[in-house]
Design a protein around this motif. Structure first.
Motif, PDB file in Angstrom:
ATOM      1  N   ALA A   1      -0.824 -10.162   4.205  1.00 43.35           N
ATOM      2  CA  ALA A   1      -0.478  -8.885   4.836  1.00 43.35           C
ATOM      3  C   ALA A   1      -0.604  -7.720   3.858  1.00 43.35           C
ATOM      4  O   ALA A   1      -0.524  -7.894   2.641  1.00 43.35           O
ATOM      5  CB  ALA A   1       0.942  -8.940   5.382  1.00 43.35           C
ATOM      6  N   VAL A   2      -0.790  -6.532   4.414  1.00 43.06           N
ATOM      7  CA  VAL A   2      -0.767  -5.291   3.636  1.00 43.06           C
ATOM      8  C   VAL A   2       0.350  -4.430   4.213  1.00 43.06           C
ATOM      9  O   VAL A   2       0.267  -3.982   5.362  1.00 43.06           O
ATOM     10  CB  VAL A   2      -2.110  -4.548   3.710  1.00 43.06           C
ATOM     11  N   LEU A   3       1.393  -4.240   3.430  1.00 41.80           N
ATOM     12  CA  LEU A   3       2.556  -3.474   3.883  1.00 41.80           C
ATOM     13  C   LEU A   3       2.453  -2.049   3.364  1.00 41.80           C
ATOM     14  O   LEU A   3       2.511  -1.809   2.159  1.00 41.80           O
ATOM     15  CB  LEU A   3       3.836  -4.136   3.364  1.00 41.80           C
ATOM     16  N   THR A   4       2.293  -1.086   4.268  1.00 36.72           N
ATOM     17  CA  THR A   4       2.247   0.311   3.849  1.00 36.72           C
ATOM     18  C   THR A   4       3.670   0.812   3.615  1.00 36.72           C
ATOM     19  O   THR A   4       4.572   0.564   4.412  1.00 36.72           O
ATOM     20  CB  THR A   4       1.562   1.200   4.910  1.00 36.72           C
ATOM     21  N   VAL A   5       3.832   1.506   2.501  1.00 37.54           N
ATOM     22  CA  VAL A   5       5.123   2.116   2.139  1.00 37.54           C
ATOM     23  C   VAL A   5       4.808   3.583   1.876  1.00 37.54           C
ATOM     24  O   VAL A   5       4.628   4.018   0.751  1.00 37.54           O
ATOM     25  CB  VAL A   5       5.736   1.441   0.897  1.00 37.54           C
ATOM     26  N   ASP A   6       4.701   4.337   2.979  1.00 37.69           N
ATOM     27  CA  ASP A   6       4.117   5.670   2.866  1.00 37.69           C
ATOM     28  C   ASP A   6       4.819   6.733   3.689  1.00 37.69           C
ATOM     29  O   ASP A   6       4.318   7.847   3.848  1.00 37.69           O
ATOM     30  CB  ASP A   6       2.646   5.620   3.256  1.00 37.69           C
ATOM     31  N   GLY A   7       5.999   6.406   4.251  1.00 38.34           N
ATOM     32  CA  GLY A   7       6.704   7.392   5.048  1.00 38.34           C
ATOM     33  C   GLY A   7       5.971   7.811   6.298  1.00 38.34           C
ATOM     34  O   GLY A   7       6.263   8.850   6.890  1.00 38.34           O
ATOM     35  N   GLY A   8       4.949   7.009   6.707  1.00 37.61           N
ATOM     36  CA  GLY A   8       4.170   7.354   7.884  1.00 37.61           C
ATOM     37  C   GLY A   8       2.944   8.183   7.583  1.00 37.61           C
ATOM     38  O   GLY A   8       2.313   8.719   8.499  1.00 37.61           O
ATOM     39  N   LEU A   9       2.549   8.295   6.308  1.00 33.68           N
ATOM     40  CA  LEU A   9       1.425   9.146   5.939  1.00 33.68           C
ATOM     41  C   LEU A   9       0.146   8.773   6.678  1.00 33.68           C
ATOM     42  O   LEU A   9      -0.600   9.638   7.140  1.00 33.68           O
ATOM     43  CB  LEU A   9       1.186   9.071   4.425  1.00 33.68           C
TER      44      LEU A   9
ATOM     45  N   ALA B   1       0.847  -1.190   0.000  1.00 34.47           N
ATOM     46  CA  ALA B   1       0.000   0.000   0.000  1.00 34.47           C
ATOM     47  C   ALA B   1       0.884   1.242   0.000  1.00 34.47           C
ATOM     48  O   ALA B   1       1.219   1.786   1.057  1.00 34.47           O
ATOM     49  CB  ALA B   1      -0.930   0.000   1.211  1.00 34.47           C
ATOM     50  N   PRO B   2       1.301   1.680  -1.186  1.00 33.57           N
ATOM     51  CA  PRO B   2       2.157   2.874  -1.246  1.00 33.57           C
ATOM     52  C   PRO B   2       1.394   4.124  -0.838  1.00 33.57           C
ATOM     53  O   PRO B   2       0.165   4.214  -0.980  1.00 33.57           O
ATOM     54  CB  PRO B   2       2.565   2.948  -2.732  1.00 33.57           C
ATOM     55  N   GLY B   3       2.157   5.089  -0.341  1.00 30.69           N
ATOM     56  CA  GLY B   3       1.619   6.422  -0.148  1.00 30.69           C
ATOM     57  C   GLY B   3       1.776   7.198  -1.445  1.00 30.69           C
ATOM     58  O   GLY B   3       1.618   6.645  -2.535  1.00 30.69           O
ATOM     59  N   PHE B   4       2.102   8.463  -1.339  1.00 28.33           N
ATOM     60  CA  PHE B   4       2.264   9.271  -2.544  1.00 28.33           C
ATOM     61  C   PHE B   4       3.709   9.167  -3.029  1.00 28.33           C
ATOM     62  O   PHE B   4       4.640   9.588  -2.358  1.00 28.33           O
ATOM     63  CB  PHE B   4       1.834  10.712  -2.288  1.00 28.33           C
ATOM     64  N   ILE B   5       3.854   8.556  -4.194  1.00 28.69           N
ATOM     65  CA  ILE B   5       5.152   8.242  -4.762  1.00 28.69           C
ATOM     66  C   ILE B   5       5.392   9.148  -5.964  1.00 28.69           C
ATOM     67  O   ILE B   5       4.469   9.413  -6.752  1.00 28.69           O
ATOM     68  CB  ILE B   5       5.222   6.764  -5.199  1.00 28.69           C
TER      69      ILE B   5
END
Length: 259
Positions: free
Chosen positions: A247-255, A194-198
Motif C-alpha cells: 500500500a501507499v499511504l498518503t499523509v498530506d492533509g488532503g493535498l 507518501a507525505p505531502g509538504f511537511i
C-alpha cells in the motif's frame, strides 16, 4: 489504539533530522529499540543521546545509504547491539531541485545537471534498494518483519523543478509493490508513506511563495508536522497493519484531492 513494539528492533535511515528523528522517537516511545542510521556522526550521536536521556533505547550507527559496504557494516553493528532487526524505515532522502531545461527569452540558459540527478537517485532510490537488500536476511531470521519506504505525493502528480526527486519517489512506489509480492509470503510486509509538504529542514529551503501555495491547496489548511508522518510509519510497522501490504499511504492533509 495502543501500539506496542516492545522487543522489536527498528532501523530508521536518515534518522538524525526531521521526519526521521520524529520517527525514531515515536517508535522508541512504543517500546522499540531503535538504531538511527545517518551520515552525520556528530548530529546522529547528539540525537541518540537526547532520546536516551528521555529513557528511550536508541543508538546511532553511522551509515551512508549510497555505499553498500557502509550499509552492510551498519547491519552488522545493529545486530551486534540489539540481536537482530524487525523493522526497516527507509526514510533517508535529499533534494537537488532544478528545472529540466531553463529557458529565458526563447533560449536555453541552464538546467538540471547530471550531478544533481545522480545524487538524488543514489540516495532516494538506490539507497532504498541497497538498505532493503541488506536488511531482508535479518528479517527472515526473525520470522518476518516490516519495511516502510518513503515516497511522496509528488510521485503521484509530479512537481515543477523536481525531475530527479519525483523519479525516485515514483520508483520507490514501484519497488514497494514488487517487494510486497516477493516478500509477503515470508511474513514481511512492504508499504510506502507518501507525505505531502511537511515542515522540515528540507521544505524550509523552498521559496516561501511555494509553501504558501501548497498550504492554500491543502484542505487541512496547514503543512504537516514530522510527527504526523512518524505516526503513520509507526502504524505500518505495527501488528495493527499485519494485513496491509503493497500500500501507499498518503499523509498530506488532503493535498492530492485539493490540487
Amino acid at each position: 489504539m495502543h501500539i506496542d513494539l516492545t522487543q522489536r528492533v527498528a532501523v530508521v535511515t536518515g534518522g538524525a533530522n526531521g521526519i526521521g528523528r520524529a520517527t525514531a522517537r515515536r517508535l522508541a516511545q512504543s517500546g522499540a529499540r531503535v538504531a538511527i542510521w545517518d551520515r552525520v556522526a556528530a548530529l546522529g550521536n547528539s540525537v541518540a543521546a537526547e532520546l536516551a536521556s528521555e529513557g528511550l533505547e536508541v543508538v546511532f550507527v553511522e551509515a551512508d545509504v549510497t555505499q553498500r559496504d557502509s550499509v552492510e557494516a551498519a547491519v552488522t553493528a545493529t545486530v551486534a547491539r540489539f540481536g537482530g532487526i524487525d523493522i526497516l524505515i527507509n526514510n533517508a532522502g535529499v533534494t537537488r531541485d532544478a528545472q529540466l531545461v531553463k529557458i529565458k527569452d526563447g533560449a536555453v540558459t541552464g538546467g538540471m545537471t547530471d550531478d544533481e540527478f545522480d545524487t538524488v537517485i543514489a540516495v532516494n532510490l538506490k539507497g532504498v534498494y541497497t538498505c532493503t537488500q541488506a536488511v531482508v536476511p535479518e528479517l527472515l531470521k526473525r520470522g518476518g518483519g516490516r519495511i516502510v519506504n518513503a515516497s511522496s505525493v509528488v510521485a503521484l502528480n509530479g512537481n515543477f523543478g523536481q525531475t530527479n526527486y519525483v523519479a525516485t519517489k515514483a520508483g520507490v512506489i514501484g519497488m514497494t509493490q514488487v517487494w510486497a509480492r516477493e516478500l509477503g509470503k515470508r511474513n514481511i510486509t512492504v508499504n510506502a508513506i507518501a507525505p505531502g509538504f511537511i515542515a522540515t529542514e528540507m521544505t524550509a529551503r523552498m521559496p516561501a511563495s511555494a509553501l504558501e501555495a501548497m498550504q492554500a491547496h491543502t484542505p487541512a489548511g496547514r503543512l504537516g508536522s514530522p510527527e504526523d508522518v512518524a505516526n503513520a510509519y509507526c502504524f505500518l510497522a505495527s501488528e495493527f497493519a499485519a494485513y496491509i501490504n503493497g500500500a501507499v499511504l498518503t499523509v498530506d492533509g488532503g493535498l492530492v484531492i485539493g490540487t
